[in-house]
Write a protein that holds these residues in place. Structure first.
Motif, short mmCIF file in Angstrom:
data_model
loop_
_atom_site.label_atom_id
_atom_site.label_comp_id
_atom_site.label_asym_id
_atom_site.label_seq_id
_atom_site.Cartn_x
_atom_site.Cartn_y
_atom_site.Cartn_z
N GLU A 121 0.81 -1.23 0.00
CA GLU A 121 0.00 0.00 0.00
C GLU A 121 0.84 1.27 0.00
O GLU A 121 0.48 2.27 -0.65
N HIS A 122 1.94 1.27 0.72
CA HIS A 122 2.67 2.52 0.96
C HIS A 122 4.04 2.62 0.31
O HIS A 122 4.59 3.72 0.19
N GLY A 149 13.56 16.01 2.21
CA GLY A 149 12.65 14.91 2.49
C GLY A 149 13.45 13.66 2.77
O GLY A 149 14.65 13.58 2.47
N ASN A 150 12.80 12.67 3.38
CA ASN A 150 13.47 11.43 3.73
C ASN A 150 13.03 10.30 2.81
O ASN A 150 11.83 10.06 2.64
N VAL A 151 14.00 9.63 2.22
CA VAL A 151 13.75 8.47 1.37
C VAL A 151 14.39 7.26 2.03
O VAL A 151 15.59 7.28 2.35
N VAL A 152 13.60 6.21 2.23
CA VAL A 152 14.12 4.98 2.81
C VAL A 152 14.07 3.88 1.75
O VAL A 152 13.00 3.58 1.21
N VAL A 153 15.22 3.31 1.44
CA VAL A 153 15.31 2.21 0.48
C VAL A 153 15.47 0.92 1.27
O VAL A 153 16.46 0.76 2.02
N THR A 219 4.12 7.28 6.48
CA THR A 219 5.17 8.28 6.75
C THR A 219 6.34 7.72 7.54
O THR A 219 7.21 8.48 7.98
N ARG A 220 6.37 6.41 7.76
CA ARG A 220 7.51 5.84 8.49
C ARG A 220 7.63 4.34 8.22
O ARG A 220 6.70 3.70 7.73
N VAL A 221 8.81 3.83 8.57
CA VAL A 221 9.12 2.41 8.43
C VAL A 221 9.46 1.88 9.82
O VAL A 221 10.31 2.45 10.51
N LEU A 222 8.79 0.82 10.23
CA LEU A 222 9.01 0.24 11.54
C LEU A 222 9.87 -1.02 11.41
O LEU A 222 9.55 -1.92 10.64
N CYS A 223 10.96 -1.07 12.17
CA CYS A 223 11.91 -2.17 12.09
C CYS A 223 11.74 -3.12 13.27
O CYS A 223 11.17 -2.77 14.31
N ALA A 224 12.28 -4.33 13.10
CA ALA A 224 12.10 -5.38 14.10
C ALA A 224 12.77 -5.02 15.42
O ALA A 224 12.33 -5.47 16.48
N ASP A 225 13.81 -4.20 15.41
CA ASP A 225 14.51 -3.84 16.64
C ASP A 225 13.87 -2.64 17.34
O ASP A 225 14.41 -2.12 18.31
N ALA A 233 9.13 8.81 1.32
CA ALA A 233 9.03 7.89 0.18
C ALA A 233 9.81 6.63 0.52
O ALA A 233 11.03 6.67 0.67
N THR A 234 9.10 5.52 0.67
CA THR A 234 9.74 4.24 0.95
C THR A 234 9.84 3.45 -0.34
O THR A 234 8.84 3.25 -1.03
#
Length: 405
Positions: A121-122, A149-153, A219-225, A233-234
């Protein structure tokens, strides 16, 4: 009645196979149809450049196949029925079926979100032209804000590395973070890994290693840690998967849906079906499966061509090379890594880094586009006529004993 050859997909593998079959087989005996959902040829190896706003050529397939005798059918493949030897397709005019005598399955692959919540979706991906263009629109909108802006690859494979470095170089106003599940560049030699880290430092890329992503939000990416990364933009580059159409049609496939083929790219379950490119599960000359890559598309495509031409014309079926010898990774437009690999698929100590491999890769991309845009270059005046027996199974028995190593 002419022998009907249907090629599914007009990417690097499909367009290459179709053009060469048209070049070598007599149109008096064969009818070649290419089915593709998009009207343009997509330079998939350059989609990360397209996403950053660069102008990437996309030749019209109608122009590519003009004068070749190849019929282009713009439609989406919805099913394959190897028992009835038909392909179901759908387009704006509705649906229908195409019958075949020989089928070449080259539908390629698409991004794999691995079922991570929110990824579909995102997140954006660059596995296809429409999705790469959507990412470009998003990056453009971030640029128009006038603020960083923040881009997460997500994903540190070759695609993830190329995407992160391309965005960082082309969109210097953006902050780029590359999330690696393991060590960055773990498949590279020590020297190549060092060069990669220097490139990321030079481009201002933040690298997070040994981290897995559990959820992608708007608007964010949640990690396992427990880490939460702000993201405007992910970009999801954590692997590719093939279309389930082959498995649904009853073809013999692997657990991940790739068509199991013999040494000549022929399906082990249906002898008049061939696979090439990412769709084929082919064992290379080193005894290991060929990876999904453009290089593999070329090698598997060439072998499929030789097998189809040989069997249909009663000639020898030559075994072409099935090798994987290097990884070529772009690090923006002025830097790259050329990493040689051994027969075990492991990186050799020696590598090339810098402008020279960047120029080499640019040349390879240019040659690939030219070859695809001129599918019947060097058209012979005399083409091979089909043997009296054109049934794939019957001809196989005649030619198998002639096959060369």
């Amino acid at each position: 009645m002419k022998h009907r050859i249907v090629v599914l997909g007009a990417g690097y593998a499909g367009a290459y196979v179709a053009g060469n079959l048209a070049r070598r087989l007599s149109p008096a005996d064969t009818d070649i149809t290419v089915v593709n959902s998009e009207p343009d040829f997509v330079q998939r190896m350059r989609l990360h450049q397209l996403a950053t706003g660069q102008q990437i050529k996309a030749p019209k397939l109608a122009d590519v196949f003009a004068g070749t005798g190849i019929r282009l059918h713009l439609a989406r493949v919805t099913a394959v029925d190897p028992e009835r030897q038909v392909v179901a397709v759908a387009n704006a005019d509705g649906g229908g079926e195409l019958g075949y005598d020989t089928l070449v399955y080259a539908l390629g692959s698409h991004g794999d979100d691995h079922g991570v919540p929110g990824a579909a979706e995102h997140a954006f991906d660059i596995a296809a032209r429409p999705s790469a263009l959507r990412l470009r629109e998003r990056l453009d909108s971030l640029g128009r804000r006038g603020e960083a802006g923040n881009v997460v690859v997500v994903g540190d494979g070759l695609t993830g590395i190329e995407t992160a470095t391309e965005i960082a170089e082309s969109r210097s106003g953006l902050s780029v973070t590359l999330v690696a599940r393991g060590e960055l560049g773990s498949r590279l030699s020590t020297g190549a890994r060092s060069h990669l880290r220097q490139a990321c430092d030079r481009l201002g890329i933040t690298v997070l290693e040994h981290i897995s992503v559990e959820v992608v939000e708007a608007t964010r990416v949640l990690c396992a840690d427990g880490t939460a990364l702000a993201s405007d933009a992910t970009v999801w580059t954590a692997g590719f998967v093939v279309n389930p159409i082959a498995a649904a049609g009853g073809l013999g496939v692997t657990e991940n849906g790739r068509i199991v083929v013999d040494r000549t790219m022929r399906s082990v379950s249906y002898p008049n079906v061939y696979a090439a490119g990412d769709s084929a599960y082919a064992i290379g000359d080193n005894g290991r499966p060929l990876p999904m890559s453009c290089a593999s598309a070329g090698y598997t495509g060439q072998q499929a061509i030789e097998a189809i031409v040989g069997r249909l014309t009663g000639r020898k079926v030559a075994n072409t090379k099935l090798v994987y010898t290097y990884n070529h990774i772009s690090l923006g437009r002025r830097d790259a890594i050329l990493q040689m690999v051994d027969d075990e698929g492991q990186a050799k100590p020696k590598h090339m880094g810098g402008r020279s491999p960047a120029r080499i890769k640019a040349g390879i991309l240019k040659m690939a586009l030219w070859a695809t845009s001129h599918p019947t270059f060097g058209m012979p005046k005399r083409k091979h006529r089909l043997a009296a027996v054109t049934d794939a199974t019957a001809v196989t028995d005649v030619t198998a004993e002639k096959a060369v190593a």
